[in-house]
Design a protein around this motif. Structure first.
Motif, PDB file in Angstrom:
ATOM      1  N   GLY A 211      13.173  65.846  53.111  1.00  0.00           N
ATOM      2  CA  GLY A 211      11.727  65.710  53.135  1.00  0.00           C
ATOM      3  C   GLY A 211      11.298  64.710  54.180  1.00  0.00           C
ATOM      4  O   GLY A 211      12.001  63.731  54.435  1.00  0.00           O
ATOM      5  N   ASP A 212      10.145  64.956  54.803  1.00  0.00           N
ATOM      6  CA  ASP A 212       9.641  64.068  55.842  1.00  0.00           C
ATOM      7  C   ASP A 212       8.882  62.883  55.255  1.00  0.00           C
ATOM      8  O   ASP A 212       9.178  61.742  55.550  1.00  0.00           O
ATOM      9  CB  ASP A 212       8.730  64.843  56.793  1.00  0.00           C
ATOM     10  N   GLU A 213       7.908  63.158  54.424  1.00  0.00           N
ATOM     11  CA  GLU A 213       7.067  62.114  53.839  1.00  0.00           C
ATOM     12  C   GLU A 213       7.694  61.509  52.589  1.00  0.00           C
ATOM     13  O   GLU A 213       7.627  60.313  52.360  1.00  0.00           O
ATOM     14  CB  GLU A 213       5.686  62.686  53.502  1.00  0.00           C
TER      15      GLU A 213
END
Length: 83
Positions: free
Chosen positions: A22-24
């Motif tokens: 996941g990025d965030e």
């Protein structure tokens, strides 16, 4: 006193994984705890196929036993004793 550390064979080890893709924020999906790595690896493969996620935090846990080293003469105290 010298000790030997060994895996406790009377207790099963524990394997688990959590998706940290996941990025965030992390996905957070988890495999659950198993006594062999195979179900965890299968869960990772399935989760990757379903989501495209490919980064996991793997955990392994076991129990250790410390035994006084009996191979060093004179250093192993009698039961309840100290050196």
């Amino acid at each position: 006193m010298p000790f030997t550390i060994t895996q406790d064979t009377t207790a099963e080890p524990e394997y688990a994984a959590r998706c940290v893709s996941g990025d965030e924020s992390e996905c957070g999906a988890a495999s659950g705890t198993h006594h062999t790595p195979r179900p965890v690896e299968e869960w990772q493969r399935k989760h990757t196929q379903e989501t495209g996620h490919r980064r996991y935090r793997r955990n392994f846990g076991d129990y250790a036993v410390l035994q006084p080293r009996s191979d060093i003469a004179g250093l192993v105290p009698p039961a309840g004793g100290t050196t």
